[in-house]
Design a protein around this motif. Structure first.
Motif, mmCIF file in Angstrom:
data_model
loop_
_atom_site.group_PDB
_atom_site.id
_atom_site.type_symbol
_atom_site.label_atom_id
_atom_site.label_comp_id
_atom_site.label_asym_id
_atom_site.label_seq_id
_atom_site.Cartn_x
_atom_site.Cartn_y
_atom_site.Cartn_z
ATOM 1 N N THR A 1 2.402 4.479 0.991
ATOM 2 C CA THR A 1 2.392 5.072 2.328
ATOM 3 C C THR A 1 3.559 6.036 2.455
ATOM 4 O O THR A 1 4.568 5.888 1.772
ATOM 5 C CB THR A 1 2.562 3.967 3.405
ATOM 6 O OG1 THR A 1 1.580 2.967 3.195
ATOM 7 C CG2 THR A 1 2.432 4.507 4.803
ATOM 8 N N LYS A 2 3.416 7.001 3.356
ATOM 9 C CA LYS A 2 4.540 7.890 3.669
ATOM 10 C C LYS A 2 4.920 7.664 5.126
ATOM 11 O O LYS A 2 4.072 7.752 6.014
ATOM 12 C CB LYS A 2 4.173 9.349 3.442
ATOM 13 C CG LYS A 2 5.355 10.272 3.585
ATOM 14 C CD LYS A 2 5.094 11.626 2.991
ATOM 15 C CE LYS A 2 6.391 12.417 3.022
ATOM 16 N NZ LYS A 2 6.332 13.597 2.220
ATOM 17 N N MET A 3 6.188 7.313 5.350
ATOM 18 C CA MET A 3 6.733 7.109 6.696
ATOM 19 C C MET A 3 8.144 7.666 6.713
ATOM 20 O O MET A 3 8.833 7.631 5.697
ATOM 21 C CB MET A 3 6.825 5.608 7.036
ATOM 22 C CG MET A 3 5.664 5.025 7.739
ATOM 23 S SD MET A 3 6.091 3.338 8.275
ATOM 24 C CE MET A 3 4.483 2.655 8.349
ATOM 25 N N THR B 1 8.255 8.504 0.748
ATOM 26 C CA THR B 1 7.130 7.811 0.139
ATOM 27 C C THR B 1 7.586 6.400 -0.180
ATOM 28 O O THR B 1 8.661 6.200 -0.738
ATOM 29 C CB THR B 1 6.690 8.525 -1.161
ATOM 30 O OG1 THR B 1 6.318 9.867 -0.817
ATOM 31 C CG2 THR B 1 5.513 7.834 -1.800
ATOM 32 N N THR C 1 0.840 -1.187 0.000
ATOM 33 C CA THR C 1 0.000 0.000 0.000
ATOM 34 C C THR C 1 0.880 1.243 0.000
ATOM 35 O O THR C 1 1.751 1.378 0.870
ATOM 36 C CB THR C 1 -0.883 0.009 1.269
ATOM 37 O OG1 THR C 1 -1.591 -1.226 1.334
ATOM 38 C CG2 THR C 1 -1.854 1.165 1.255
ATOM 39 N N TYR D 1 6.107 1.908 0.395
ATOM 40 C CA TYR D 1 5.022 0.927 0.359
ATOM 41 C C TYR D 1 4.994 0.147 1.660
ATOM 42 O O TYR D 1 6.025 -0.341 2.133
ATOM 43 C CB TYR D 1 5.181 0.006 -0.856
ATOM 44 C CG TYR D 1 5.047 0.804 -2.124
ATOM 45 C CD1 TYR D 1 3.802 0.975 -2.715
ATOM 46 C CD2 TYR D 1 6.140 1.451 -2.687
ATOM 47 C CE1 TYR D 1 3.652 1.770 -3.845
ATOM 48 C CE2 TYR D 1 6.008 2.242 -3.811
ATOM 49 C CZ TYR D 1 4.751 2.396 -4.383
ATOM 50 O OH TYR D 1 4.604 3.192 -5.480
ATOM 51 N N TYR D 2 3.806 0.028 2.210
ATOM 52 C CA TYR D 2 3.576 -0.685 3.455
ATOM 53 C C TYR D 2 3.083 -2.086 3.121
ATOM 54 O O TYR D 2 2.188 -2.265 2.306
ATOM 55 C CB TYR D 2 2.538 0.067 4.287
ATOM 56 C CG TYR D 2 1.974 -0.716 5.437
ATOM 57 C CD1 TYR D 2 2.704 -0.903 6.599
ATOM 58 C CD2 TYR D 2 0.707 -1.284 5.355
ATOM 59 C CE1 TYR D 2 2.189 -1.625 7.656
ATOM 60 C CE2 TYR D 2 0.178 -2.008 6.410
ATOM 61 C CZ TYR D 2 0.921 -2.175 7.550
ATOM 62 O OH TYR D 2 0.411 -2.894 8.588
ATOM 63 N N PHE E 1 7.970 -1.674 5.752
ATOM 64 C CA PHE E 1 7.869 -0.448 4.963
ATOM 65 C C PHE E 1 9.073 -0.440 4.036
ATOM 66 O O PHE E 1 10.219 -0.577 4.479
ATOM 67 C CB PHE E 1 7.864 0.789 5.863
ATOM 68 C CG PHE E 1 7.813 2.074 5.096
ATOM 69 C CD1 PHE E 1 6.723 2.381 4.286
ATOM 70 C CD2 PHE E 1 8.858 2.993 5.178
ATOM 71 C CE1 PHE E 1 6.676 3.574 3.573
ATOM 72 C CE2 PHE E 1 8.818 4.180 4.470
ATOM 73 C CZ PHE E 1 7.722 4.475 3.664
#
Length: 181
Positions: free
Chosen positions: A134-136, A140, A132, A142-143, A153
Motif C-alpha cells: 500500500t502507499k500512504m 510505499t 498488503t 504494507y497495510y 501501516f
C-alpha cells in the motif's frame, strides 16, 4: 464633498438637513437611522458568521507534532499521550521505541525501529512483516488488519522502520508523517 439630495416624490432639490420637501411637503427619510438599522444588522450578521467560521477552522485544524525516536508525526491536538512508552535496545544493534495517544474515541500507537550506525533495509523489514502492499503518507509500505482490533501501516524512512497502528481505519487520515529528523 456632500452629495445633493432630491425629493423622492417630486424631484425638487432638498435643503441640507431638511425634514420635509419645501415644494410638496413629502417627509424626507432619515438617512442615519436607515443606515444604522439596516446596515449595522447586516454587518453584525456577517461578523458573527465570520467569527463562527474562523473559530471552527482553527479548532478543527489544530495538530500537535510528536516525535518517536528520530521520526516526527503530526496528530490531532485532542489526543493525549498514554503513560506507557516502550524503549527497547537489543545488544546495542537494534533500537525500538513506541508511543501511544488516545482521545475519547480512538487510539494511535507509533513505533519506530532502527539499527544505529549500521543501517537497516527498512523496506525489507516492512515487507517481512507481511500485509498488503500500500502507499500512504507518500511512502510505499504494507497495510495490516488485525481482526476487530485495529489497523497498521508499516513503512521505511531511511534506516527506520515505522509502524502506525490505529484503532479505527479513518484515523489514518488524521495523521501526517513529517519525516525523519
Amino acid at each position: 464633498f456632500k452629495m445633493t439630495d432630491y425629493c423622492s416624490k417630486c424631484g425638487e432639490k432638498l435643503k441640507e438637513d431638511a425634514l420635509f420637501c419645501a415644494n410638496c411637503g413629502e417627509k424626507v427619510p432619515n438617512k442615519q437611522n436607515r443606515f444604522s438599522n439596516k446596515h449595522i444588522l447586516i454587518i453584525l450578521i456577517i461578523f458573527v458568521i465570520l467569527a463562527i467560521f474562523l473559530s471552527a477552522t482553527f479548532l478543527l485544524n489544530q495538530t500537535q507534532t510528536v516525535k518517536v525516536d528520530n521520526v516526527e508525526f503530526e496528530i490531532p491536538a485532542d489526543y493525549v499521550s498514554e503513560p506507557l512508552r516502550t524503549d527497547v535496545n537489543y545488544d546495542g544493534n537494534v533500537k525500538s521505541s513506541a508511543m501511544g495517544w488516545s482521545n475519547k474515541d480512538n487510539y494511535i500507537e507509533i513505533g519506530v525501529t532502527r539499527t544505529p550506525g549500521k543501517g537497516i533495509n527498512s523496506q525489507k523489514v516492512a515487507e517481512d512483516l507481511g500485509g498488503t502492499p500500500t502507499k500512504m503518507y507518500g511512502y510505499t509500505g504494507y497495510y495490516l488488519e488485525y481482526e476487530n482490533e485495529g489497523y497498521a501501516f508499516v513503512f521505511g524512512i531511511k534506516d527506520e522502520v515505522c509502524m502506525v497502528y490505529v484503532s479505527n481505519y479513518d484515523v489514518f487520515d488524521d495523521i501526517k508523517v513529517v519525516g525523519a529528523v
